[in-house]
Structures are given as C-alpha cells and as structure tokens.
Design a protein around this motif. Structure first.
Motif, PDB file in Angstrom:
ATOM      1  N   THR A   1       0.850  -1.186   0.000  1.00 19.01           N
ATOM      2  CA  THR A   1       0.000   0.000   0.000  1.00 19.01           C
ATOM      3  C   THR A   1       0.894   1.247   0.000  1.00 19.01           C
ATOM      4  OG1 THR A   1      -0.063   0.128   2.409  1.00 19.01           O
ATOM      5  CG2 THR A   1      -1.725  -1.257   1.338  1.00 19.01           C
ATOM      6  N   PRO A   2       0.329   2.442  -0.321  1.00 18.54           N
ATOM      7  CA  PRO A   2       1.142   3.666  -0.254  1.00 18.54           C
ATOM      8  C   PRO A   2       1.796   3.875   1.106  1.00 18.54           C
ATOM      9  CG  PRO A   2      -0.901   4.096  -1.423  1.00 18.54           C
ATOM     10  CD  PRO A   2      -1.002   2.709  -0.912  1.00 18.54           C
ATOM     11  N   ARG A   3       1.068   3.550   2.180  1.00 15.09           N
ATOM     12  CA  ARG A   3       1.657   3.702   3.517  1.00 15.09           C
ATOM     13  C   ARG A   3       2.818   2.739   3.707  1.00 15.09           C
ATOM     14  NH1 ARG A   3      -2.402   3.543   8.491  1.00 15.09           N
ATOM     15  NH2 ARG A   3      -3.103   5.382   7.308  1.00 15.09           N
ATOM     16  N   GLN A   4       2.672   1.496   3.264  1.00 15.03           N
ATOM     17  CA  GLN A   4       3.770   0.519   3.381  1.00 15.03           C
ATOM     18  C   GLN A   4       4.958   0.923   2.518  1.00 15.03           C
ATOM     19  OE1 GLN A   4       1.440  -2.931   2.257  1.00 15.03           O
ATOM     20  NE2 GLN A   4       1.410  -3.701   4.377  1.00 15.03           N
ATOM     21  N   HIS A   5       4.693   1.488   1.343  1.00 18.18           N
ATOM     22  CA  HIS A   5       5.778   1.960   0.484  1.00 18.18           C
ATOM     23  C   HIS A   5       6.574   3.073   1.172  1.00 18.18           C
ATOM     24  CE1 HIS A   5       7.938   3.352  -3.081  1.00 18.18           C
ATOM     25  NE2 HIS A   5       7.507   4.585  -2.796  1.00 18.18           N
ATOM     26  N   PHE A   6       5.865   3.957   1.867  1.00 17.93           N
ATOM     27  CA  PHE A   6       6.557   5.035   2.576  1.00 17.93           C
ATOM     28  C   PHE A   6       7.464   4.480   3.662  1.00 17.93           C
ATOM     29  CE2 PHE A   6       6.520   7.808   6.355  1.00 17.93           C
ATOM     30  CZ  PHE A   6       7.235   8.879   5.850  1.00 17.93           C
ATOM     31  N   TRP A   7       6.940   3.605   4.522  1.00 22.00           N
ATOM     32  CA  TRP A   7       7.711   3.124   5.664  1.00 22.00           C
ATOM     33  C   TRP A   7       8.799   2.125   5.273  1.00 22.00           C
ATOM     34  CZ3 TRP A   7       7.644   5.628  10.003  1.00 22.00           C
ATOM     35  CH2 TRP A   7       6.506   6.342  10.401  1.00 22.00           C
ATOM     36  N   GLN A   8       8.554   1.298   4.271  1.00 20.85           N
ATOM     37  CA  GLN A   8       9.473   0.211   3.961  1.00 20.85           C
ATOM     38  C   GLN A   8      10.452   0.534   2.825  1.00 20.85           C
ATOM     39  OE1 GLN A   8       7.360  -3.526   3.432  1.00 20.85           O
ATOM     40  NE2 GLN A   8       5.883  -3.021   5.042  1.00 20.85           N
ATOM     41  N   VAL A   9      10.111   1.504   1.970  1.00 15.43           N
ATOM     42  CA  VAL A   9      10.962   1.799   0.815  1.00 15.43           C
ATOM     43  C   VAL A   9      11.438   3.255   0.814  1.00 15.43           C
ATOM     44  CG1 VAL A   9      11.126   1.790  -1.705  1.00 15.43           C
ATOM     45  CG2 VAL A   9       9.777   0.034  -0.547  1.00 15.43           C
ATOM     46  N   ALA A  10      10.503   4.190   0.725  1.00 12.95           N
ATOM     47  CA  ALA A  10      10.863   5.594   0.540  1.00 12.95           C
ATOM     48  C   ALA A  10      11.625   6.165   1.739  1.00 12.95           C
ATOM     49  CB  ALA A  10       9.608   6.422   0.280  1.00 12.95           C
ATOM     50  N   LEU A  11      11.127   5.894   2.952  1.00 14.61           N
ATOM     51  CA  LEU A  11      11.771   6.463   4.145  1.00 14.61           C
ATOM     52  C   LEU A  11      13.188   5.936   4.355  1.00 14.61           C
ATOM     53  CD1 LEU A  11      11.222   8.450   6.445  1.00 14.61           C
ATOM     54  CD2 LEU A  11      10.399   6.523   7.812  1.00 14.61           C
ATOM     55  N   PRO A  12      13.418   4.623   4.249  1.00 14.66           N
ATOM     56  CA  PRO A  12      14.813   4.160   4.389  1.00 14.66           C
ATOM     57  C   PRO A  12      15.755   4.754   3.343  1.00 14.66           C
ATOM     58  CG  PRO A  12      13.296   2.320   4.646  1.00 14.66           C
ATOM     59  CD  PRO A  12      12.479   3.479   4.182  1.00 14.66           C
ATOM     60  N   LEU A  13      15.273   4.930   2.110  1.00 12.59           N
ATOM     61  CA  LEU A  13      16.124   5.509   1.080  1.00 12.59           C
ATOM     62  C   LEU A  13      16.441   6.978   1.356  1.00 12.59           C
ATOM     63  CD1 LEU A  13      14.577   3.981  -2.173  1.00 12.59           C
ATOM     64  CD2 LEU A  13      16.784   3.445  -1.164  1.00 12.59           C
ATOM     65  N   ALA A  14      15.513   7.677   1.983  1.00  6.24           N
ATOM     66  CA  ALA A  14      15.728   9.100   2.288  1.00  6.24           C
ATOM     67  C   ALA A  14      16.385   9.310   3.644  1.00  6.24           C
ATOM     68  CB  ALA A  14      14.389   9.841   2.246  1.00  6.24           C
ATOM     69  N   ARG A  15      16.688   8.242   4.358  1.00  5.32           N
ATOM     70  CA  ARG A  15      17.209   8.373   5.724  1.00  5.32           C
ATOM     71  C   ARG A  15      18.465   9.228   5.833  1.00  5.32           C
ATOM     72  NH1 ARG A  15      19.181   3.231   9.137  1.00  5.32           N
ATOM     73  NH2 ARG A  15      21.170   3.795   8.206  1.00  5.32           N
ATOM     74  N   PRO A  16      19.468   9.086   4.953  1.00  7.95           N
ATOM     75  CA  PRO A  16      20.664   9.938   5.094  1.00  7.95           C
ATOM     76  C   PRO A  16      20.337  11.433   5.044  1.00  7.95           C
ATOM     77  CG  PRO A  16      21.108   8.122   3.595  1.00  7.95           C
ATOM     78  CD  PRO A  16      19.640   8.092   3.874  1.00  7.95           C
ATOM     79  N   ALA A  17      19.473  11.828   4.108  1.00  7.50           N
ATOM     80  CA  ALA A  17      19.109  13.243   3.998  1.00  7.50           C
ATOM     81  C   ALA A  17      18.319  13.705   5.212  1.00  7.50           C
ATOM     82  CB  ALA A  17      18.300  13.480   2.722  1.00  7.50           C
TER      83      ALA A  17
END
Length: 546
Positions: free
Chosen positions: A179-195
């Motif tokens: 789901t969009p929420r799962q995509h945010f927590w499991q994919v998008a957020l970890p990729l943006a973590r350094p920034a």
C-alpha cells in the motif's frame, strides 16, 4: 615555478585556517586549567539542569523538525492537491524567522496580558487562577518555537530525496502488493534516511546553539549557563570549560550522525523520478492535506509576521527615528564586512585546496570550517580569551617601553566580532564557493596556465568571473546569518555599538515587545532574501524535472 607558487598557496591557506581554528582550540585548551571551586558549585546546583535541559531541547527540536519536515516533504512530493505548487516553496519561509523573534512574538500573544487570554477572560468572565492555560515560557515552549523555525532544514533535504527516488521503485512496490503507507515506511523512508538525518542533525545543532529563546523563556541550558558563569561568577575560564562541554555534545551529535550512515550507500540510477507521478486525490482529501501543510507555515511564519507588522504599525512613530537608522547602518555595515571577509577566505581556501590536494591544506581547511557546527556563544569565548590576553600583553609592553596605555586594540573592537563571524560562517560561504568551483573543468586551469597565467591570475581572470553566481549566493547567505546572529554579537560588540538583533533582544528583555517589533521585522524581511533564493532554486529544479 609552479612548485613555488604551490608552496605560497599552501602557506596562504594554512595560516588563516589555523587562525580561524584557534577559538575552538582555545576552548578545549581551557580544560587544562582546573577551576575546582566553581565546578563544585556548578555540580551541586545547576550543572544537571544545564545537561538535561540542553539534551531535551535538542532532542525535542530534532524530533519535531523530523516529523514536520519529513511529513510535509512527503505530502508535497507525492500527492497532487490544492495549493501544492505554492506550498512547495512557501514551507521554506519559517527559515527567515529567527527563533528568538518568534519566541518574543508568541509570548506577547499568549501571555496573561496578551490578546488571546484577554479575549478568553472577556468572553467567559474568568479571572486569574480560574482557568488553565499552557505556559509558553517553558522548556516545551522553547522546543515548539525552535521546531517551527527549524523544520525547513529537514523539509528541504527530505523533499529532494523523495522527489529524486526512481519511479521503478514505486512500480515494484505496487507489483509486490504494498500500500502507499507501506511503500513510505518500507521503501521511501529508508532511502531518504541519510538526507533526513542530516537535516535533523542541523536542527539539533541550532537548538544546542540557541541563546535568545531559552534566555527569554528562563530555561537553564549550556548557553545561558555560559553567560551566567562569565558575567555572574566572573570566571572566563570556567565559562570556556562549559563551552567545551557544550561543544563536546555538538561534536558527539556529528559523530553519531556520521556513524548512523556509516554503511548506508544509496545511488540515484538516473531513471524516471516521481516528480511527474503524484497521486490524484478527492477534494476532501486534498483539503485535509492542504490544512496539514498550511499549519506549520501559519504558525512558523504568517502569524508571528502579522503580529510583528501590527506592533510595528502601532508604534512606528516612536521607534522609527535616528536611533533605528543607526541600528540599520551598524547591522548592515557589519554584515557586509563579515560577508566580504568570509567569501574572500572561502575563495582562498577553495582555490588552495584545488591547487594542493595534500593533508597540509585539506586538514586545516576542514578544521576551520567546523565553526558552523560550534555555537556562537562558544566561538565568542574562544575569540575573547586570546584577544584579551594579546591586548593585555601589548598594553603592558607599551607602558613599559613608551609609558603609554594602549587599551583594547583587538578584544574591544569590531575586529573581534568580524573574527568570530568568520569562524562561525566560513562553512556557509565555503560550501557555496566549492560547489561552484567543482563545476569548472581542470582543463580550463591548464589552458590558462599554458598561456602564461600565474595561479593568482587564473583565479582572478578565469574562476572569479565564472563563480559570480556562487559568490553572490555566499555573500547573501553570510550577510543574513550575521544579521540574525545574537549571542556572539551580544558578547563581543564594542561599547555603545548596537545592532538590530541586540536591540530586539534588549527591548524584549525589558518586556517592550511592541517596541521590539520594528527591528525584529527588519531582520525578518532581510531574512526573506535567501529564502527567496532557495525558492527559486526549488522552482528551477521542479521545472527541470517536470
């Protein structure tokens, strides 16, 4: 000939870099001078409060900035809703509002005698003690004020990180049934973590460095403790040791931020990004997202700016006078001189690093650029101690040899302030200049050298014209940062020399909030300039990717 010039550039970089690193080194050197009695008193009374409140202030501000900055960045980069295009850059506006100014403004609005509580008592007939109202002058209030003006640090970096993520990642998530929420927590957020972690660390460093807000709210932190130890106890050495302790916390934060990213490596694959694939929403959902994104903008900029404007209009006949003109002249002149010095040093260091890529040039420049991570209070003490000692020695020798007293040559003049500003804001100008210099191909240097130009002529005739945009950006950023700087100016300014920031602080400390509105509003209006610059870059990047 080239080797000779390179040696000259090495020394031209090394000596000023060591001078700029001296204040921080002096602060840590103060630990070699024990102050047993004062430290015993501090341990028994206020030291625990300094440590706890500083940690809670920085931690709370970092958490608040992370939540607001990341949340708004995700919404404007991933969803299409009413006003999204304008909010994308409007959300940067709180950067123009110094924390101490928003603190003064909300205190005037929310205090017992403020318009909100006065209206509440008028409508209900309540009196003092009949109702509960949140206390703005508290640690929680300080965290809220700092969060409202510092969340754009996280927002800027997170928005860029989210927008540059590959569209194939979203398509793969959908294929796997996320789901969009799962995509945010499991994919998008970890990729943006350094920034996101970088932005959070910046917000926390600013919280550690804050003085105006915590002093006005009566919160005991390291920065207020440094002032009290210096002026209340009369011990510059103990104040320097407290400053060293504060600097240790800041450096620890930097180390933890680097450590958290030690094995994290994410690369942009050059594929289609998400900028043109925002999710379409129904009108009610669009209005909800609009309200969510408007809230930090309204609280962090619009409401306090309107209140300042109201106060300034009601009092301008009393405050708009020759004294205000003198404040503007002092502030703008000082900021302009500091900006020019910082940019000249940045050009020198960046070009020196380009010529000499060895540790004797790279390390001192990196050490000198650490000043931006060090609070202004700490730098002020690090500047004052060696300059006061130097003034004392010059005065002693002049009296012994010539029978005259020289007084304060360095520590009581603008020289001390300009040195402190150079240490504090070198990194701002250096980052801008280095970014521009990296875009100039080395082949252009070689071509100019083959035509008989010396390295200095290459810098003057080739690099400086090409770096005009970067230099102007650096000048503007340093100018505004110096205009807003409070603790270093408060400690190092010459006698009878006031700036807009100091005058705002003095009037607010005397509870003359309406009188403080005009100088505060002037600082905010000038602070809008770099925000507009950032907004233009946001618009340019969006158009380039649409």
């Amino acid at each position: 000939m080239l080797t000779g010039w390179r040696d000259i550039w090495r020394w031209a970089v090394l000596l000023p870099a060591l001078l700029l690193a001296l204040p921080v080194l002096v602060i840590f050197a103060s630990l070699l001078t024990p102050q047993t009695d004062i430290w015993q008193h501090l341990r028994q009374t206020v030291l625990a409060d300094y440590v706890l409140n500083s940690m809670l202030l920085a931690g709370g501000t970092g958490l608040g900035a992370l939540v607001i900055g990341t949340g708004t960045a995700w919404l404007v980069s991933q969803y299409q809703f009413i006003g999204r295009r304008y909010l994308e850059w409007l959300l940067l506006l709180p950067l123009a509002m110094p924390a101490y100014i928003i603190a003064y403004t909300y205190t005037g609005m929310l205090d017992f005698a403020g318009p909100l509580q006065s209206l509440l008592r008028e409508l209900t007939g309540w009196r003092y003690g009949d109702y509960w109202f949140p206390e703005i002058r508290s640690l929680g209030g300080a965290v809220l004020m700092l969060t409202l003006v510092l969340y754009p640090y996280v927002y800027m970096l997170a928005r860029t990180a989210f927008r540059e993520q590959s569209l194939s990642l979203l398509e793969a998530s959908r294929t796997l049934g996320l789901t969009p929420r799962q995509h945010f927590w499991q994919v998008a957020l970890p990729l943006a973590r350094p920034a996101i972690l970088t932005g959070t660390a910046l917000a926390m460093m600013e919280a550690f460095a804050d003085y105006g807000t915590v002093q006005y709210f009566g919160v005991a932190t390291f920065t207020t403790g440094i002032f009290r130890t210096w002026f209340g106890m009369g011990s510059q050495v103990a104040a320097a040791q407290l400053a060293a302790m504060l600097t240790g916390f800041v450096l620890m934060l930097l180390v933890l931020e680097r450590w958290s990213r030690r094995k994290v490596r994410y690369y942009h694959q050059g594929q289609r990004n998400l900028a043109g694939m925002r999710r379409q929403l129904t009108l009610p959902k669009q209005l909800v997202l609009l309200a969510v994104c408007l809230l930090p903008l309204l609280l962090g900029f619009v409401v306090p700016a309107l209140q300042l404007w109201h106060w300034a209009l009601s009092n301008y006949q009393l405050t708009l006078n020759s004294q205000f003109a003198s404040l503007v002249w002092n502030s703008f002149t000082l900021a302009a001189m500091a900006a020019v010095i910082a940019v000249v040093l940045a050009l020198l260091f960046a070009y020196g690093k380009r010529l000499r890529r060895d540790v004797f040039v790279q390390a001192p420049v990196r050490l000198a650029a650490l000043g931006y991570a060090v609070p202004g209070t700490v730098i002020a003490i690090g500047v004052m101690l060696p300059l006061a000692y130097l003034d004392g020695q010059i005065d002693l020798l002049a009296e012994r040899w010539f029978g005259v007293r020289t007084g304060l040559i360095f520590s009581g003049t603008l020289f001390a302030l300009l040195l402190a500003y150079s240490v504090r804001f070198l990194a701002v100008s250096l980052h801008s200049v280095e970014a521009g210099l990296e875009r100039i191909k080395p082949s252009m240097d070689n071509a100019a050298r083959s035509l008989g130009c010396s390295p200095l002529q290459v810098l003057q005739k080739v690099h400086v014209p090409l770096l005009r945009g970067s230099v102007l950006t650096a000048l503007l950023l340093v100018f505004v940062d110096v205009l807003k700087e409070l603790p270093a100016t408060l400690l190092l300014r010459p006698f009878n020399f006031n700036t807009l920031a100091v005058r705002t602080y003095e009037l607010a400390s005397d509870e003359r909030l309406a009188d403080a509105a005009l100088p505060a509003l002037a600082i905010v209006l000038v602070g809008l300039l770099p925000v507009i610059l950032l907004a233009r870059s946001v618009e340019t990047s969006v158009k380039g990717q649409s």
